[in-house]
Design an enzyme around this catalytic site. Structure first.
Site, PDB file in Angstrom:
ATOM      1  N   THR A  56       0.834  -1.204   0.000  1.00 26.03           N
ATOM      2  CA  THR A  56       0.000   0.000   0.000  1.00 26.03           C
ATOM      3  C   THR A  56       0.871   1.257   0.000  1.00 26.03           C
ATOM      4  O   THR A  56       0.603   2.218  -0.727  1.00 26.03           O
ATOM      5  CB  THR A  56      -0.936  -0.009   1.217  1.00 26.03           C
ATOM      6  OG1 THR A  56      -1.722  -1.194   1.185  1.00 26.03           O
ATOM      7  CG2 THR A  56      -1.855   1.195   1.221  1.00 26.03           C
ATOM      8  N   TYR A 119     -11.806  -4.687  -5.962  1.00 22.06           N
ATOM      9  CA  TYR A 119     -12.852  -4.029  -6.747  1.00 22.06           C
ATOM     10  C   TYR A 119     -14.084  -4.941  -6.885  1.00 22.06           C
ATOM     11  O   TYR A 119     -15.148  -4.602  -6.396  1.00 22.06           O
ATOM     12  CB  TYR A 119     -12.366  -3.554  -8.121  1.00 22.06           C
ATOM     13  CG  TYR A 119     -13.396  -2.682  -8.812  1.00 22.06           C
ATOM     14  CD1 TYR A 119     -13.513  -1.326  -8.498  1.00 22.06           C
ATOM     15  CD2 TYR A 119     -14.290  -3.212  -9.735  1.00 22.06           C
ATOM     16  CE1 TYR A 119     -14.489  -0.534  -9.085  1.00 22.06           C
ATOM     17  CE2 TYR A 119     -15.267  -2.427 -10.325  1.00 22.06           C
ATOM     18  CZ  TYR A 119     -15.364  -1.093  -9.995  1.00 22.06           C
ATOM     19  OH  TYR A 119     -16.331  -0.317 -10.577  1.00 22.06           O
ATOM     20  N   TYR A 145      -1.934 -11.549   1.326  1.00 23.05           N
ATOM     21  CA  TYR A 145      -2.068 -10.212   1.893  1.00 23.05           C
ATOM     22  C   TYR A 145      -3.553  -9.959   2.115  1.00 23.05           C
ATOM     23  O   TYR A 145      -4.329  -9.862   1.170  1.00 23.05           O
ATOM     24  CB  TYR A 145      -1.435  -9.203   0.929  1.00 23.05           C
ATOM     25  CG  TYR A 145      -1.424  -7.751   1.358  1.00 23.05           C
ATOM     26  CD1 TYR A 145      -1.869  -7.325   2.611  1.00 23.05           C
ATOM     27  CD2 TYR A 145      -0.955  -6.787   0.475  1.00 23.05           C
ATOM     28  CE1 TYR A 145      -1.842  -5.992   2.969  1.00 23.05           C
ATOM     29  CE2 TYR A 145      -0.917  -5.436   0.820  1.00 23.05           C
ATOM     30  CZ  TYR A 145      -1.373  -5.052   2.072  1.00 23.05           C
ATOM     31  OH  TYR A 145      -1.338  -3.720   2.408  1.00 23.05           O
ATOM     32  N   LYS A 173       0.191 -11.888   5.504  1.00 16.01           N
ATOM     33  CA  LYS A 173       0.347 -10.522   6.012  1.00 16.01           C
ATOM     34  C   LYS A 173      -1.060 -10.030   6.301  1.00 16.01           C
ATOM     35  O   LYS A 173      -1.858  -9.825   5.384  1.00 16.01           O
ATOM     36  CB  LYS A 173       1.037  -9.632   4.981  1.00 16.01           C
ATOM     37  CG  LYS A 173       1.328  -8.244   5.546  1.00 16.01           C
ATOM     38  CD  LYS A 173       0.993  -7.137   4.594  1.00 16.01           C
ATOM     39  CE  LYS A 173       0.942  -5.827   5.366  1.00 16.01           C
ATOM     40  NZ  LYS A 173       0.500  -4.702   4.565  1.00 16.01           N
TER      41      LYS A 173
END
Length: 305
Positions: A56, A119, A145, A173
């Site tokens: 990110t 999305y 993730y 993660k």
């Protein structure tokens, strides 16, 4: 003190502090690959145990496919062989994710981080098929993730259990900030490596069995976050808790008046490391915000300021 060793299924034995390194930009918002690599060097020289380009903080959704691949090239060239480089390769489509994964493997990344597709809503079968296809495409360890607040797609513990059966899934993660989910995942899957994905949960993550953390604060102040991990690792929980309190204060300063990543890049600039602007529509703090951040950080008496 919890057992926070990496999982046996993790060939990299990921542990410690793994900053989600920044992508640097020129003033015209084109990628500055040299400075992007230099930031990986910046955190490694200050004790980071690994690096995670294109998380990110690396602004990966704002980059083209070619730019993303070149960022991985630059970071591997700079610090590959010194610490594990786990490259973010996730994309909304499986096709694109596989392409980035194959590229990361071809240039020498040590592992890949695969965010859940985002999305579009994702069902259980879609999630399993996605990770199976990525895992089959490369021989690298795969780290799931989990960041449902950004992707809109949450993995249930039942789905995690099925993902854990894929041979090359090495770890997770977790940026859900759902501590019960994290604790139950760790309890059910001791063979996997778990990394706490929030600066607010470094100490707590270690307490419930994470082997380390992916920390945005460590992008700007790696010394502070590495000290917190190393104090915990040495058995000094009181010191680790004190340092977590300091990390909370840095985190709050970063978040004031804009995007968290604006705080990260502004703090880097205050330290004398200029990674350029964020890519629009993200924005750096304005002069007033930067001055306020500088004052707050100086009051904390952080190393490097």
């Amino acid at each position: 003190m919890a057992n926070h060793d990496p999982g046996a299924a993790d060939p990299l034995s990921l542990h410690g502090i793994v900053p989600p390194t920044v992508t640097a930009f020129q003033e015209d918002e084109s990628v500055d690959y040299e400075t992007t690599a230099a930031h990986a060097r910046f955190v490694v020289d200050r004790g980071a145990h690994g690096v995670f380009p294109l998380g990110t903080n690396g602004e990966f959704p704002l980059l083209s496919g070619e730019e993303r691949d070149r960022v991985v090239d630059a970071v591997v060239d700079e610090v590959g062989g010194e610490v594990p480089v786990i490259a973010g390769v996730g994309a909304p489509s499986t096709h694109q994710t596989v392409g980035h994964a194959e590229h990361a493997e071809s240039v020498g990344a040590d592992g890949i981080v695969v965010v859940t597709p985002y999305y579009y809503p994702l069902d259980r079968e879609g999630a399993l098929e996605h990770y199976r296809r990525v895992a089959e495409a490369v021989d690298l360890p795969v780290y799931v993730y989990h960041i449902p607040s950004k992707t809109g797609n949450e993995l249930s513990l039942d789905t995690l259990a099925e993902l854990a059966e894929i041979d090359t899934i090495a770890g997770v993660k977790d940026s859900s900030k759902d501590v019960p989910w994290l604790a139950q995942g760790i309890d059910a899957h001791p063979d996997l490596t778990f990394l706490a994905g929030s600066d607010s949960l470094i100490f707590t993550g270690l307490e419930v069995g994470c082997s380390g953390a992916v920390s945005a604060v460590a992008n700007a102040f790696p010394e502070l976050v590495v000290d917190c991990y190393e104090a915990y690792d040495a058995g000094d929980e009181d010191r680790a808790q004190e340092l977590q309190s300091e990390i909370f204060r840095v985190r709050d300063a970063f978040k004031a008046g804009g995007a968290y990543m604006s705080g990260v890049k502004t703090a880097l600039r205050i330290r004398g490391f200029d990674a350029g602007p964020l890519r629009s529509p993200l924005r750096l703090k304005d002069d007033e915000g930067a001055a306020e951040l500088r004052d707050e950080l100086r009051a904390l008496d952080l190393e490097g300021l």
